[in-house]
Design a protein around this motif. Structure first.
Motif, PDB file in Angstrom:
ATOM      1  N   TYR A  97      36.333  42.011  32.910  1.00 47.39           N
ATOM      2  CA  TYR A  97      37.551  41.431  33.469  1.00 47.39           C
ATOM      3  C   TYR A  97      37.419  39.918  33.563  1.00 47.39           C
ATOM      4  N   ASP A 113      37.129  29.802  35.783  1.00 49.06           N
ATOM      5  CA  ASP A 113      37.518  31.209  35.700  1.00 49.06           C
ATOM      6  C   ASP A 113      36.284  32.070  35.966  1.00 49.06           C
ATOM      7  N   TYR A 135      39.207  36.653  35.705  1.00 51.24           N
ATOM      8  CA  TYR A 135      40.085  36.241  36.800  1.00 51.24           C
ATOM      9  C   TYR A 135      40.302  34.738  36.740  1.00 51.24           C
ATOM     10  N   GLY A 190      43.680  38.101  43.936  1.00 50.78           N
ATOM     11  CA  GLY A 190      42.535  38.502  44.730  1.00 50.78           C
ATOM     12  C   GLY A 190      42.231  37.499  45.815  1.00 50.78           C
ATOM     13  N   ASP A 223      41.714  45.153  43.109  1.00 51.27           N
ATOM     14  CA  ASP A 223      42.607  44.843  41.990  1.00 51.27           C
ATOM     15  C   ASP A 223      43.295  46.118  41.503  1.00 51.27           C
ATOM     16  N   TYR A 263      42.688  34.448  42.986  1.00 51.91           N
ATOM     17  CA  TYR A 263      42.354  34.867  41.636  1.00 51.91           C
ATOM     18  C   TYR A 263      43.298  35.952  41.122  1.00 51.91           C
ATOM     19  N   LEU A 268      36.700  41.839  44.712  1.00 50.05           N
ATOM     20  CA  LEU A 268      37.735  41.489  43.750  1.00 50.05           C
ATOM     21  C   LEU A 268      38.111  42.693  42.898  1.00 50.05           C
ATOM     22  N   ASN A 293      44.106  38.563  37.798  1.00 45.42           N
ATOM     23  CA  ASN A 293      43.519  39.234  36.644  1.00 45.42           C
ATOM     24  C   ASN A 293      44.322  38.867  35.393  1.00 45.42           C
ATOM     25  N   LYS A 350      41.490  42.361  30.793  1.00 45.42           N
ATOM     26  CA  LYS A 350      40.617  43.493  31.113  1.00 45.42           C
ATOM     27  C   LYS A 350      40.390  44.319  29.859  1.00 45.42           C
TER      28      LYS A 350
END
Length: 227
Positions: A143, A126, A145, A73, A91, A152, A87, A154, A157
């Protein structure tokens, strides 16, 4: 950063009995059950998390470390803060259903909660992002990141509502409500609280607890006194 509604819980717990909250939960569950039928949402095919799934691990399709994802991101802004809406919407690992629901509730205010903390042992914080519904703050996606080279990525999730993730003493704690078969959406039977720890480059489940909600029956109305 708290959600815009001001009524959003710090952890998703038993939703209020009011009809508006029940409608929001039902809409969230229906949305993800429908989207799952078309593929790609990561939600359970069978709908709400029933009691018989309490002791089983979360499916990797709905909660995963995503260690191989290469998408990154936008870089952190000054002070380490991020544009959480940008973000999430940028994603590709976030389901289309969540992106459709992520819209302003009032003006340009979006229903997201954002937390910053060290979950992965890196040099930068984070970012934990919870996407909620407007008004009743029902969590529809959580989520994490991780800063990788100034952008960033992922690394976790879960999109099984109602859900909420938070940072607790360096661990990721995810709370998910649980329904017995026949429970109305306004009255889940309990909740699973799952603790994840960053291990070998991914989030691994450390332990989980299950809390049962008491079943309180409606009290009989008091008799009117004789006149």
């Amino acid at each position: 950063m708290r959600g815009l509604t001001g009524a959003g819980p710090t952890r998703v717990r038993r939703t209020a009995q009011a009809a508006t909250t029940a409608t929001s939960v039902l809409a969230a569950l229906t949305l993800f059950a429908t989207a799952c039928g078309t593929g790609g949402t990561g939600a359970r095919d069978e709908g709400p998390a029933y009691a018989d799934s309490v002791v089983s691990p979360l499916p990797t399709s709905s909660s995963s470390a995503l260690p191989s994802r290469s998408w990154a991101g936008s870089p952190a802004a000054a002070g380490g803060r991020v544009d959480a809406v940008r973000l999430i919407k940028g994603d590709p690992t976030v389901s289309a259903a969540v992106k459709r629901e992520l819209k302003p509730c009032v003006g340009d205010e979006y229903p997201v909660d954002v937390s910053y903390g060290n979950l992965t042992g890196g040099s930068a914080n984070d970012v934990v992002v919870n996407v909620l519904t407007c008004g009743d703050a029902v969590g529809v996606g959580s989520y994490v990141y991780h800063d990788r080279g100034g952008a960033y990525v992922n690394v976790f999730k879960t999109e099984e509502p109602p859900v909420y993730a938070e940072i607790d003493r360096g661990d990721l704690v995810v709370t998910m409500q649980v329904y017995d078969r026949g429970d109305p959406v306004s009255s889940p039977s309990g909740e699973n609280v799952i603790t994840y720890r960053w291990t070998a480059g991914r989030f691994a489940e450390e332990f989980r607890t299950h809390n049962d909600y008491g079943k309180v029956s409606a009290a009989e109305p008091a008799p009117m006194p004789d006149s």
